[in-house]
Design a protein around this motif. Sequence first.
Motif, mmCIF file in Angstrom:
data_model
loop_
_atom_site.group_PDB
_atom_site.id
_atom_site.type_symbol
_atom_site.label_atom_id
_atom_site.label_comp_id
_atom_site.label_asym_id
_atom_site.label_seq_id
_atom_site.Cartn_x
_atom_site.Cartn_y
_atom_site.Cartn_z
ATOM 1 N N HIS A 134 38.489 -9.643 49.193
ATOM 2 C CA HIS A 134 39.990 -9.300 48.747
ATOM 3 C C HIS A 134 40.356 -7.545 48.524
ATOM 4 N N GLN A 135 39.412 -6.946 48.442
ATOM 5 C CA GLN A 135 39.748 -5.344 48.263
ATOM 6 C C GLN A 135 39.450 -4.692 49.471
ATOM 7 N N ARG A 136 39.222 -5.423 50.498
ATOM 8 C CA ARG A 136 39.228 -4.857 52.044
ATOM 9 C C ARG A 136 40.673 -4.530 52.506
ATOM 10 N N ASN A 137 40.885 -3.330 52.967
ATOM 11 C CA ASN A 137 42.352 -3.032 53.009
ATOM 12 C C ASN A 137 42.798 -2.228 54.527
ATOM 13 N N GLY A 138 41.704 -1.859 55.224
ATOM 14 C CA GLY A 138 41.820 -1.055 56.393
ATOM 15 C C GLY A 138 40.539 -1.072 57.414
ATOM 16 N N TYR A 139 40.562 0.190 58.044
ATOM 17 C CA TYR A 139 39.474 0.524 58.860
ATOM 18 C C TYR A 139 39.184 2.008 58.788
ATOM 19 N N ARG A 140 37.724 2.339 58.758
ATOM 20 C CA ARG A 140 37.289 3.647 58.613
ATOM 21 C C ARG A 140 36.476 4.060 59.942
ATOM 22 N N PHE A 141 36.219 5.385 60.119
ATOM 23 C CA PHE A 141 35.189 5.914 60.970
ATOM 24 C C PHE A 141 34.743 7.146 60.383
ATOM 25 N N PHE A 145 44.473 -10.161 60.302
ATOM 26 C CA PHE A 145 45.279 -9.027 60.015
ATOM 27 C C PHE A 145 45.966 -9.317 58.943
ATOM 28 N N ARG A 146 46.714 -10.511 58.903
ATOM 29 C CA ARG A 146 47.692 -10.835 57.660
ATOM 30 C C ARG A 146 47.093 -10.596 56.304
ATOM 31 N N GLU A 147 45.983 -11.111 56.403
ATOM 32 C CA GLU A 147 45.271 -10.961 55.012
ATOM 33 C C GLU A 147 44.948 -9.567 54.616
ATOM 34 N N LEU A 148 44.740 -8.700 55.626
ATOM 35 C CA LEU A 148 44.647 -7.448 55.445
ATOM 36 C C LEU A 148 45.581 -6.840 54.701
ATOM 37 N N MET A 149 46.813 -7.080 55.406
ATOM 38 C CA MET A 149 48.145 -6.796 54.756
ATOM 39 C C MET A 149 48.585 -6.976 53.466
ATOM 40 N N ARG A 150 48.147 -8.336 53.224
ATOM 41 C CA ARG A 150 48.404 -8.850 51.978
ATOM 42 C C ARG A 150 47.471 -7.961 50.934
ATOM 43 N N ASN A 151 46.143 -7.643 51.258
ATOM 44 C CA ASN A 151 45.212 -7.128 50.323
ATOM 45 C C ASN A 151 45.761 -5.619 49.917
ATOM 46 N N ALA A 152 46.212 -5.006 51.169
ATOM 47 C CA ALA A 152 46.902 -3.579 51.042
ATOM 48 C C ALA A 152 48.189 -3.528 50.041
ATOM 49 N N MET A 153 48.821 -4.474 50.010
ATOM 50 C CA MET A 153 50.200 -4.613 49.224
ATOM 51 C C MET A 153 49.757 -5.008 47.814
ATOM 52 N N ARG A 154 48.657 -5.666 47.653
ATOM 53 C CA ARG A 154 48.269 -6.050 46.074
ATOM 54 C C ARG A 154 47.689 -4.903 45.544
ATOM 55 N N ILE A 164 40.295 0.648 67.897
ATOM 56 C CA ILE A 164 40.130 -0.278 68.791
ATOM 57 C C ILE A 164 40.022 -1.834 67.847
ATOM 58 N N ARG A 165 39.048 -1.645 66.955
ATOM 59 C CA ARG A 165 39.086 -2.848 66.060
ATOM 60 C C ARG A 165 40.257 -3.315 65.497
ATOM 61 N N ALA A 166 41.172 -2.426 64.849
ATOM 62 C CA ALA A 166 42.335 -2.721 64.308
ATOM 63 C C ALA A 166 43.277 -3.297 65.341
ATOM 64 N N ILE A 167 43.471 -2.632 66.491
ATOM 65 C CA ILE A 167 44.533 -3.452 67.517
ATOM 66 C C ILE A 167 43.791 -4.656 67.983
ATOM 67 N N ASP A 168 42.527 -4.942 67.946
ATOM 68 C CA ASP A 168 41.870 -6.076 68.390
ATOM 69 C C ASP A 168 42.091 -7.276 67.433
ATOM 70 N N CYS A 169 41.821 -6.717 66.242
ATOM 71 C CA CYS A 169 42.099 -7.790 65.191
ATOM 72 C C CYS A 169 43.737 -8.276 65.047
ATOM 73 N N TYR A 170 44.629 -7.331 65.394
ATOM 74 C CA TYR A 170 45.953 -7.932 65.511
ATOM 75 C C TYR A 170 46.225 -8.724 66.507
ATOM 76 N N TYR A 171 45.456 -8.743 67.660
ATOM 77 C CA TYR A 171 45.762 -9.478 68.747
ATOM 78 C C TYR A 171 44.957 -10.694 68.600
ATOM 79 N N GLN A 172 43.654 -10.830 68.131
ATOM 80 C CA GLN A 172 42.800 -11.901 68.282
ATOM 81 C C GLN A 172 42.601 -12.602 67.108
#
Length: 556
Positions: free
Chosen positions: A492-499, A525-534, A512-520
């Motif tokens: 619930h604290q994970r909110n993005g992607y890093r390199f 991806f929706r849960e990441l959005m919720r984590n980010a906004m919280r 590419i992981r971010a784009i693939d998560c959006y599609y697949q």
Amino acid sequence: MSSSTADELKAPGGESAAKSTAVRVAKTGSEPVAKTPIAEPEPEPEPETLAESPPEPAVFHAPRPSLFIVHITPEMAPVAKIGGLADVVFGLSRELAIRGNHVEIILPKYDNLRYDQIFELQPVYNDLWVPWYEGAIHCTVYFGFVHDRKCFFIEPHSQDNFFNRGSVYGFPDDVFRYAFFSRAAIEFLWQSGKHPDIIHCHDWQTALVPVFLYEFYQRLGMTHPRVCLTIHNFKHQGVTGTELLRATGLHQPERFCDWHRMGDNQHKNALNMLKGGVVYSNFVTTVSPRYAFETKDQGQGFGLESTLHTHHMKYGGVVNGIDYDVWNPEIDRYIPVRYGLGNIDDKYQNKRALRQRLMLADNEKPIVAFIGRLDPQKGLELVRHAIFATLERGAQFVLLGSSPDQGINNDFWGLKHMLNDSPDCHLEIGFDEDLSHLIYAGADIMLVPSQFEPCGLTQLIALRYGTIPVVRTVGGLADTVFDKDHSDRPLHQRNGYRFDNYDAPGLESALIRAIDCYYQYPEHFRELMRNAMRADYSWNHPGQDYLNIYDFIRDR
């Protein structure tokens, strides 16, 4: 020797987020020294299931004495804004005042101030004489309110014309302009009988304030104030020659050119204003724990590493906040449809509005965005690479930014013309406040591939808008963005992607992981959005961190 505890101070860290720390303090003479902060252990990762975040516990602040705090700064939004420093002073000063402290801000009276944002501006001190060389310069001090903040503006009447030049920085005598401002600010405090508990200085431009305080003004009776210096970016340090000593009345080059005071670590017989601030301040902060670690131990201190090691017991990092009265999709007046966690789907109406404004194809593709200065620090090679990698991966790309370097602007104008016919790409070379809000609200992914990043505000704003950041693991980016796949944080604290690596394969490993998560995996991806906004990246937590620091130093 006496000791006390300052709760929740942020300490330099590595991969983990800023932790609450306990700091012991020892006092030697009049200069405080803090022992190394002790980090609490990391929480254990939760099982690999999507989980709702637990409710935030109620926070109760015990009654505490009100402090008189004076910020001395070259910038403050919105009246004099060049970078993030201005936003920090604006946000932090309000948070400190909300918590019951008396806060004042001292700025130069530039001729290009946003005077429409200053209310009830009037002269309040007409005869301030500031020592300069063998004489003194006459100044007038004005007072006005900037969105309820109490601000003093110093106007020198001098043939040097320090602050009537049409812009804030960029002049050969910047070192002398801000050395004079620092002397004028502390002289004004003394002449007007102000004895703040805390003087909070910002960057090299005001780093001489603690030098003047302890070399001149303490013996004149200003024994009460303690100084906190915040370094927003170590790249600029105010390195100059010994003429500065004669101008400011410090004289004694054999004393101040000494390595233990202001002598520059890399240039013999040169003075370093920022180093003087580090040496003479009671506490030194930078704008994230990770950046504090990088500047002291990973070679990003631009020559000040050894000085930071010497003074490491009074050095730490505090992550900046953002102003949720400005950057908040629930109340944002710049976006067509407001939204929050309860109606997160309305974000996509802003996505359609963004496409209409920029004439992008209206389809099911994610939008990757970059907002920021087109500065080499921001990772421009990787931004360029990301544009084409995004399009090849079946997504859209939007850029908003400009550079003072015309060569960089020309390069991105060339890219714009090359991609002008693409229905999936728009590059806006310039800055547009309204458009920036719409991009934050309408994009799906925000790219921040910086070479180095002291704190970063872009990723903090993106999180608030549910726009998933893809960032490089440096500075404040590492302290605020936690990778969906590789973080040891609870889900619930994970909110993005890093390199990690500053290269094209590193960038693609996250983008590419971010784009693939959006599609697949749209639900992930929706849960990441919720984590980010919280997440709470308001000034609430940094405000308390700074109050802890002030308490730590004020009676020592």
